[in-house]
Each structure stands twice: as structure tokens, then as C-alpha cells.
Design a protein around this motif. Structure first.
Motif, PDB file in Angstrom:
ATOM      1  N   ALA A 227      51.679  36.177  51.903  1.00 33.69           N
ATOM      2  CA  ALA A 227      50.789  36.307  52.921  1.00 33.69           C
ATOM      3  C   ALA A 227      49.806  37.607  52.844  1.00 33.69           C
ATOM      4  O   ALA A 227      48.948  37.708  53.534  1.00 33.69           O
ATOM      5  CB  ALA A 227      51.214  36.107  54.321  1.00 33.69           C
ATOM      6  N   GLU A 228      50.040  38.501  52.008  1.00 32.78           N
ATOM      7  CA  GLU A 228      49.626  39.840  51.819  1.00 32.78           C
ATOM      8  C   GLU A 228      48.568  39.807  50.754  1.00 32.78           C
ATOM      9  O   GLU A 228      48.412  38.847  50.022  1.00 32.78           O
ATOM     10  CB  GLU A 228      50.535  40.862  51.449  1.00 32.78           C
ATOM     11  CG  GLU A 228      51.601  41.012  52.548  1.00 32.78           C
ATOM     12  CD  GLU A 228      51.336  41.556  53.754  1.00 32.78           C
ATOM     13  OE1 GLU A 228      50.101  42.314  53.907  1.00 32.78           O
ATOM     14  OE2 GLU A 228      51.878  41.283  54.877  1.00 32.78           O
ATOM     15  N   PRO A 229      47.689  40.785  50.572  1.00 32.84           N
ATOM     16  CA  PRO A 229      46.698  40.637  49.543  1.00 32.84           C
ATOM     17  C   PRO A 229      47.090  40.391  48.016  1.00 32.84           C
ATOM     18  O   PRO A 229      48.041  41.207  47.891  1.00 32.84           O
ATOM     19  CB  PRO A 229      45.878  41.959  49.781  1.00 32.84           C
ATOM     20  CG  PRO A 229      46.228  42.234  51.029  1.00 32.84           C
ATOM     21  CD  PRO A 229      47.455  41.904  51.313  1.00 32.84           C
ATOM     22  N   PHE A 230      46.469  39.986  47.265  1.00 29.59           N
ATOM     23  CA  PHE A 230      46.723  39.920  45.790  1.00 29.59           C
ATOM     24  C   PHE A 230      45.426  40.636  45.161  1.00 29.59           C
ATOM     25  O   PHE A 230      44.191  39.841  45.551  1.00 29.59           O
ATOM     26  CB  PHE A 230      46.753  38.570  45.172  1.00 29.59           C
ATOM     27  CG  PHE A 230      46.792  38.467  43.847  1.00 29.59           C
ATOM     28  CD1 PHE A 230      48.236  38.775  43.267  1.00 29.59           C
ATOM     29  CD2 PHE A 230      45.824  38.377  42.801  1.00 29.59           C
ATOM     30  CE1 PHE A 230      48.230  38.617  41.743  1.00 29.59           C
ATOM     31  CE2 PHE A 230      45.861  38.248  41.563  1.00 29.59           C
ATOM     32  CZ  PHE A 230      46.981  38.513  40.831  1.00 29.59           C
ATOM     33  N   VAL A 231      45.324  41.749  44.473  1.00 30.99           N
ATOM     34  CA  VAL A 231      44.285  42.509  44.232  1.00 30.99           C
ATOM     35  C   VAL A 231      44.373  42.637  42.550  1.00 30.99           C
ATOM     36  O   VAL A 231      45.394  42.987  42.089  1.00 30.99           O
ATOM     37  CB  VAL A 231      44.126  43.844  44.630  1.00 30.99           C
ATOM     38  CG1 VAL A 231      42.904  44.879  44.002  1.00 30.99           C
ATOM     39  CG2 VAL A 231      43.995  43.815  46.167  1.00 30.99           C
ATOM     40  N   ALA A 232      43.378  41.987  41.813  1.00 30.60           N
ATOM     41  CA  ALA A 232      43.380  42.153  40.330  1.00 30.60           C
ATOM     42  C   ALA A 232      42.403  42.997  39.746  1.00 30.60           C
ATOM     43  O   ALA A 232      41.246  43.126  40.322  1.00 30.60           O
ATOM     44  CB  ALA A 232      43.183  40.517  39.621  1.00 30.60           C
ATOM     45  N   VAL A 233      42.812  43.889  38.951  1.00 29.25           N
ATOM     46  CA  VAL A 233      41.998  44.980  38.422  1.00 29.25           C
ATOM     47  C   VAL A 233      42.139  44.897  36.732  1.00 29.25           C
ATOM     48  O   VAL A 233      43.247  45.018  36.334  1.00 29.25           O
ATOM     49  CB  VAL A 233      42.436  46.348  38.645  1.00 29.25           C
ATOM     50  CG1 VAL A 233      41.667  47.639  38.160  1.00 29.25           C
ATOM     51  CG2 VAL A 233      42.634  46.399  40.163  1.00 29.25           C
ATOM     52  N   ASN A 234      40.857  44.792  36.180  1.00 28.68           N
ATOM     53  CA  ASN A 234      40.776  44.951  34.741  1.00 28.68           C
ATOM     54  C   ASN A 234      40.405  46.469  34.368  1.00 28.68           C
ATOM     55  O   ASN A 234      39.593  46.967  34.438  1.00 28.68           O
ATOM     56  CB  ASN A 234      39.519  44.245  34.212  1.00 28.68           C
ATOM     57  CG  ASN A 234      39.497  44.081  32.656  1.00 28.68           C
ATOM     58  OD1 ASN A 234      40.161  44.763  32.041  1.00 28.68           O
ATOM     59  ND2 ASN A 234      38.825  43.004  32.246  1.00 28.68           N
ATOM     60  N   MET A 235      41.891  46.857  33.941  1.00 31.54           N
ATOM     61  CA  MET A 235      41.928  48.189  33.526  1.00 31.54           C
ATOM     62  C   MET A 235      40.784  48.696  32.496  1.00 31.54           C
ATOM     63  O   MET A 235      40.413  49.878  32.396  1.00 31.54           O
ATOM     64  CB  MET A 235      43.219  48.812  32.909  1.00 31.54           C
ATOM     65  CG  MET A 235      44.197  48.452  33.985  1.00 31.54           C
ATOM     66  SD  MET A 235      44.010  49.434  35.669  1.00 31.54           S
ATOM     67  CE  MET A 235      44.521  51.218  34.961  1.00 31.54           C
ATOM     68  N   ALA A 236      40.489  47.955  31.581  1.00 37.90           N
ATOM     69  CA  ALA A 236      39.335  48.091  30.625  1.00 37.90           C
ATOM     70  C   ALA A 236      38.056  48.305  31.158  1.00 37.90           C
ATOM     71  O   ALA A 236      37.179  48.975  30.501  1.00 37.90           O
ATOM     72  CB  ALA A 236      39.299  46.750  29.649  1.00 37.90           C
ATOM     73  N   GLY A 237      37.732  47.783  32.335  1.00 41.82           N
ATOM     74  CA  GLY A 237      36.629  47.845  33.012  1.00 41.82           C
ATOM     75  C   GLY A 237      36.286  49.422  33.693  1.00 41.82           C
ATOM     76  O   GLY A 237      35.191  49.717  34.429  1.00 41.82           O
ATOM     77  N   LEU A 238      37.583  50.119  33.793  1.00 42.54           N
ATOM     78  CA  LEU A 238      37.538  51.300  34.659  1.00 42.54           C
ATOM     79  C   LEU A 238      36.978  52.634  33.819  1.00 42.54           C
ATOM     80  O   LEU A 238      37.124  52.669  32.660  1.00 42.54           O
ATOM     81  CB  LEU A 238      38.734  51.675  35.081  1.00 42.54           C
ATOM     82  CG  LEU A 238      39.599  50.800  36.139  1.00 42.54           C
ATOM     83  CD1 LEU A 238      40.880  51.283  36.451  1.00 42.54           C
ATOM     84  CD2 LEU A 238      38.819  50.712  37.381  1.00 42.54           C
ATOM     85  N   SER A 239      36.000  53.294  34.537  1.00 40.17           N
ATOM     86  CA  SER A 239      35.711  54.382  33.867  1.00 40.17           C
ATOM     87  C   SER A 239      36.515  55.712  33.746  1.00 40.17           C
ATOM     88  O   SER A 239      37.323  55.722  34.674  1.00 40.17           O
ATOM     89  CB  SER A 239      34.132  55.012  34.255  1.00 40.17           C
ATOM     90  OG  SER A 239      34.215  55.529  35.684  1.00 40.17           O
ATOM     91  N   ASP A 240      36.396  56.264  32.872  1.00 33.74           N
ATOM     92  CA  ASP A 240      37.496  57.534  32.681  1.00 33.74           C
ATOM     93  C   ASP A 240      37.301  58.319  34.080  1.00 33.74           C
ATOM     94  O   ASP A 240      38.249  59.085  34.323  1.00 33.74           O
ATOM     95  CB  ASP A 240      37.218  58.229  31.195  1.00 33.74           C
ATOM     96  CG  ASP A 240      37.731  57.643  30.131  1.00 33.74           C
ATOM     97  OD1 ASP A 240      38.251  56.397  30.226  1.00 33.74           O
ATOM     98  OD2 ASP A 240      37.309  58.089  28.808  1.00 33.74           O
ATOM     99  N   THR A 241      35.956  58.788  34.216  1.00 29.11           N
ATOM    100  CA  THR A 241      35.783  59.687  35.398  1.00 29.11           C
ATOM    101  C   THR A 241      35.942  59.220  36.556  1.00 29.11           C
ATOM    102  O   THR A 241      36.467  59.924  37.565  1.00 29.11           O
ATOM    103  CB  THR A 241      34.201  60.061  35.300  1.00 29.11           C
ATOM    104  OG1 THR A 241      33.518  58.878  35.216  1.00 29.11           O
ATOM    105  CG2 THR A 241      33.942  60.978  33.838  1.00 29.11           C
ATOM    106  N   LEU A 242      36.001  57.909  36.898  1.00 29.97           N
ATOM    107  CA  LEU A 242      36.291  57.458  38.416  1.00 29.97           C
ATOM    108  C   LEU A 242      37.290  56.574  38.264  1.00 29.97           C
ATOM    109  O   LEU A 242      37.643  55.919  39.289  1.00 29.97           O
ATOM    110  CB  LEU A 242      34.851  56.664  38.564  1.00 29.97           C
ATOM    111  CG  LEU A 242      33.603  57.389  39.088  1.00 29.97           C
ATOM    112  CD1 LEU A 242      32.646  56.594  39.504  1.00 29.97           C
ATOM    113  CD2 LEU A 242      33.809  58.357  40.110  1.00 29.97           C
ATOM    114  N   ALA A 243      38.241  56.746  37.175  1.00 30.44           N
ATOM    115  CA  ALA A 243      39.326  55.492  37.418  1.00 30.44           C
ATOM    116  C   ALA A 243      40.360  55.977  38.541  1.00 30.44           C
ATOM    117  O   ALA A 243      40.928  55.076  39.144  1.00 30.44           O
ATOM    118  CB  ALA A 243      39.959  55.672  35.940  1.00 30.44           C
ATOM    119  N   ALA A 244      40.688  57.258  38.690  1.00 28.98           N
ATOM    120  CA  ALA A 244      41.529  57.817  39.547  1.00 28.98           C
ATOM    121  C   ALA A 244      40.809  57.423  41.132  1.00 28.98           C
ATOM    122  O   ALA A 244      41.668  56.940  41.970  1.00 28.98           O
ATOM    123  CB  ALA A 244      41.792  59.206  39.414  1.00 28.98           C
TER     124      ALA A 244
END
Length: 512
Positions: free
Chosen positions: A200-217
Motif C-alpha cells: 500500500a506504500e509507494p513504489f519508486v523506480a530510479v534508473n541510476m544511469a540517468g543520474l548526473s554526477d553533480t546532482l545525484a546526491a
């Protein structure tokens, strides 16, 4: 991939459920049938027992609801094909006393044939007449009711994966999903979430290859207002969005090095800081990661890998699920029909080619090719090599043939000499398709020319021992062997594989 109902036979067979079974079974799966609702039905028998008679009326294949019925297809003879295990683990196929055409892995057989143990483990395709394809393979596990209908299939490998996913859903442990691209790792992660207490809680999917080095954090952990240029307001980040649900980190091997220690800290004690904030936050999200490559190197944070590997589940490649191919093809056809409001169909010869292909792009690639084939089928017969979107095995010859002989300039077969046919096949590297293009005839016409040729013989005309000697003498080069024996190269490759004389990896570049 959208969920599909049990009426499309994505369930395993509840009546066949068994636990802890270890003896080998012979499995027959309907991969194709003129009635598409029959695809996926199965028959099981102890391997090494009595011969199995396969005819229009026997054996009885089991549907997901437990109903049993024979093939019932008019193209299948009343006189049975016999399947008998041999002492060395192979399977002997004895042909019926009828005119029914029989093929094994795309090769026409006219006499008693053996399927080797290695082929049985991956699955051999038996074509009966013009309308039925069966996958024959060995397995040790009987299927159970499918609790994850998003993962279509009745094979042992997908059954094992589903069981592992169900076990993982009953825990809060981190999970690392391994598998090639296109094997359904995100579907697997969502199944773990949907079957667990966090559904019943959220499912959040993230493609790590799409994160920029500067804003990943900032993307992962959030950021305070003014933490970086353009941060006009505070943001939660993916961990905040997931809250008490599930955070799925796909392509974890591409996680920027700067955030890997931060991920390790979250896994160790649940703590993290938003970018630009001194306030400590605690994550309650469950972490599931996925990768299609090995992470045991200095480029990836090894303590983080050890944390991620609390549970490891491998998603099987499509070449390990040959008996599932028909079900998947039917699923994609049904989805096409629903989207386009019209009935769709594919020729069985093309389906047979798809079921014999190894699909390096797995389910995702298969889906794309089926859609392209359905588009093409309204105007012409689909050609797998073209629909795969890769260059043909003989690109120079094929391209030259297209330029020199447009399809509309067909010639009469009677005007083509035996010498011209032989010359065309030699020039085309013994590829039937490229040879037909060079002569300006259709592929069916080319097959007629080959059958009538006094010097060209079908691959099945060569005794296995003669073929073995030829392969050894020519360094297992199929192109060279085809030229020596004067036989089409792709049929020769399939015939050699059928008799266990050729390792697939030795056969790169075989003609089509």
C-alpha cells in the motif's frame, strides 16, 4: 509489460504442483497451435519411462484450470510420433507411418532422429505438420499456481525465479536482482513490493544511469533550499518519496562514485542527510537494486555490494525459457489487437524462427520484433533477420543483390540453369536468402531450385559421422563446410547442433 488474465494461460498448472521433486521429467509444451488459447498447455512424464506417443489424439495436455485435452489439430497425424529416452540420456524420435511433415529445430527429418542431452536441457522444437510447435525439454520441477502474472511463462527457470521473488516478498531484506538487459528486473522488483507488507506504500523506480554526477546526491537524498544553483525550494529526493515503501535502484552499477558511500550508510543504519542540510533523516524504505553486469571490481564500492547482496535473485535469460516463447508471443499479439482493434496473426514458420533464436535483448527485444512483424505481416511475409534490426549475415552480398535484382524483376525458374544456381549459392556464401536475391527469385522458388539441383543436397542427407569429420577438417567453420558439402549453411548449422556436433559459440557468422 501489462498484466494479462489467466484466460491467456499465463498460470502454471495447479494440478501438477509438487514439492522437492528431483527425478527428471520430460516436458512437452505447446509453443504454437492454430488455436492460440492452447499455447502454454503442458504434458509431463517421467524421463526414461515408456515411449511417449504424440498424435492428434494423445497425450492429454493440461490447461491452467486443470482441463486435459489432446492436440486435436487436423495437421497432426493419427499415427503417433514416438519419443523414447535412450540409455545415454538422449531422446530418440521415431517418425509415424504417415505423410506428416516433421521438423526438429527447423530441420526436416525423414528418419529416426536423436536429440542430445544438452539440447534437451535448453529445449528442442518439434514441429508437427503445418500448425503445431512443441517444445521438448527436461526438467525436475513441476509448476505451481502463478502468483506473479506479470512474469509470463511455464518454464522451470521462470518458475524458480517466481518462487524466489515470493520468498523475498515475505521479508524486508535488501534484494539484488541480477540478469541480462530485458529480462524483467523492474517487473520482478514490483512483484516483491506488491506481494509484501509494503504494497500500500509507494513504489519508486530510479534508473541510476540517468543520474548526473553533480546532482545525484540531491536526486536521491533531497536538498535544502539554496543548496545549489537553481534550488529555489527544498526537495524530498527519491528516498523521501519512497517513504515506507520500496525504492528500486535500477542499473546500480552506474551509481556515481560520490553517492555510493551515502547509499552504504543508509543501508547500514538508515541515516542520510539532504544536500545542504545538517538535519539527519532516517529512511524507512526497502531497497531493491538491479544490475546486468558483474560488480566485483574496484570501480564499485565492495562494502555496498555486500550490503545489497542480502538476497540475490537471478532473472533467467529468454534462451533459458524456450518453452515460454509462444506464451510471450501470444501476449504481445493480444496486446497489439487490443491497441489496434483488429485481429492479428503470424505464420508458423516465422514463429518457429523466433522460437529458435537466442534473443540477446530478451523479452524487450522479442516484444519489439513481434510488433514489427505484425506491421509487416499485412503486406508481406515477415523475415526475422530484417526485423531484428541487425545487418544480415552476408551484408555485402545481400545489399548487392538488392541493388542488382529488384524484387519485382522475377525470372522464370525454367530459365535458370543448374550452373547459375550453384554459382549464386557460392557467391552468397551458401545463404538461401542471399542466393535468391542474386537470382531474382523468391525464397520458396529458391528452395525448389535447390531441391531439383543434381549437386546440391539437403543437410539431412549427410550421415552425422560424415558431417563430424567435415567439421573437424574445416575448423568447425560452417561457411566452409557448406561450400565443401554443397548444402545451405543455416540448415547445416541447425542439423549439426541437433546432433551435438557444433557448439553455438563456434558458429558466429553463420549464413541466414
Amino acid at each position: 509489460m501489462a498484466a494479462i488474465s489467466d484466460s491467456e494461460y499465463t498460470m502454471s498448472l495447479p494440478c501438477m504442483a509438487s514439492h522437492g521433486r528431483k527425478e527428471a521429467l520430460l516436458s512437452l509444451t505447446i509453443v504454437w497451435h492454430s488455436v492460440l488459447d492452447r499455447v502454454g498447455e503442458q504434458y509431463f512424464a517421467p524421463y526414461g519411462g515408456e515411449a511417449i506417443a504424440v498424435s492428434r489424439f494423445a497425450p492429454l495436455f493440461v490447461r491452467p484450470d486443470g482441463e486435459q485435452r489432446p492436440l486435436g489439430e487436423r495437421c497432426v497425424a493419427r499415427s503417433p510420433v514416438l519419443l523414447q529416452a535412450t540409455d545415454d540420456g538422449a531422446l530418440k524420435i521415431v517418425l509415424p507411418a504417415s505423410s506428416m511433415r516433421v521438423q526438429v529445430d527447423g530441420v526436416a527429418v525423414a528418419s529416426e532422429t536423436l536429440i542430445g542431452p544438452e539440447t534437451l536441457r535448453t529445449g528442442a522444437l518439434l514441429r508437427l505438420g503445418g500448425g503445431v510447435l512443441l517444445c521438448i525439454n527436461q526438467r525436475t520441477l513441476l509448476p505451481t499456481t502463478n502468483r506473479i502474472p506479470l512474469l509470463v511463462g511455464v518454464s522451470e527457470s521462470i518458475e524458480l525465479a517466481r518462487r524466489a521473488l515470493c520468498r523475498a516478498a515475505g521479508t524486508d531484506m535488501q534484494v539484488l536482482l541480477r540478469g541480462e538487459t530485458g529480462t524483467g528486473k523492474e517487473l520482478a522488483a514490483r512483484a516483491i513490493h506488491d506481494l509484501g507488507r509494503r504494497a500500500a506504500e509507494p513504489f519508486v523506480a530510479v534508473n541510476m544511469a540517468g543520474l548526473s554526477d553533480t546532482l545525484a546526491a540531491a536526486d536521491l537524498f533531497g536538498a535544502a533550499k539554496g543548496a545549489y544553483t537553481g534550488a529555489d525550494s527544498a526537495r524530498h529526493g527519491y528516498f523521501g518519496e519512497a517513504a515506507g515503501g520500496t525504492l528500486f535502484l535500477d542499473e546500480i552499477g552506474d551509481a556515481p562514485p560520490e553517492v555510493q558511500p551515502m547509499l552504504l550508510r543508509v543501508l547500514e543504519n538508515g541515516e542520510y542527510h539532504a544536500l545542504g542540510s545538517s538535519r539527519q533523516q532516517v529512511s524507512r524504505a526497502r531497497l531493491i537494486a538491479a544490475t546486468d553486469r558483474e560488480l566485483n571490481s574496484a570501480k564499485f564500492n565492495q562494502p555496498l555490494l555486500w550490503r545489497l547482496e542480502a538476497l540475490v535473485i537471478r532473472m533467467p535469460a529468454l534462451r533459458q525459457r524456450r518453452e515460454d516463447l509462444g506464451l510471450l508471443i501470444v501476449h504481445f499479439i493480444r496486446r497489439w489487437e487490443a491497441a489496434n482493434g483488429a485481429a492479428a496473426a503470424l505464420p508458423i514458420a516465422f514463429v518457429g524462427e523466433m522460437c529458435a533464436y537466442d534473443w540477446p535483448g530478451n523479452v524487450r527485444q522479442l516484444s519489439n520484433v513481434v510488433q514489427r512483424a505484425l506491421l509487416a505481416a499485412s503486406d508481406t511475409t515477415p523475415v526475422l533477420e530484417e526485423l531484428l534490426g541487425v545487418p544480415p549475415a552476408m551484408p555485402v552480398v545481400a545489399d548487392a543483390a538488392r541493388r542488382e535484382t529488384p524484387p519485382r524483376n522475377r525470372v522464370k525458374l525454367g530459365s535458370i540453369s543448374a550452373q547459375a544456381v550453384l554459382r549464386a549459392m557460392e557467391s552468397a556464401g551458401w545463404s538461401v536468402r542471399a542466393g535468391a536475391l542474386l537470382l531474382g527469385v523468391s525464397r520458396p522458388s529458391m528452395y525448389k531450385l535447390l531441391e531439383a539441383h543434381p549437386q546440391i543436397r539437403p543437410a539431412t542427407a549427410f550421415p552425422p559421422e560424415e558431417l563430424r569429420v567435415t567439421l573437424e577438417g574445416n575448423g568447425y567453420d560452417i561457411l566452409r563446410c557448406a561450400s565443401v558439402l554443397k548444402t545451405p549453411g543455416e540448415a547445416l548449422r541447425r542439423y549439426a547442433l541437433l546432433h551435438g556436433l557444433l557448439v553455438k559459440e563456434r558458429n558466429k557468422g553463420a549464413p541466414g
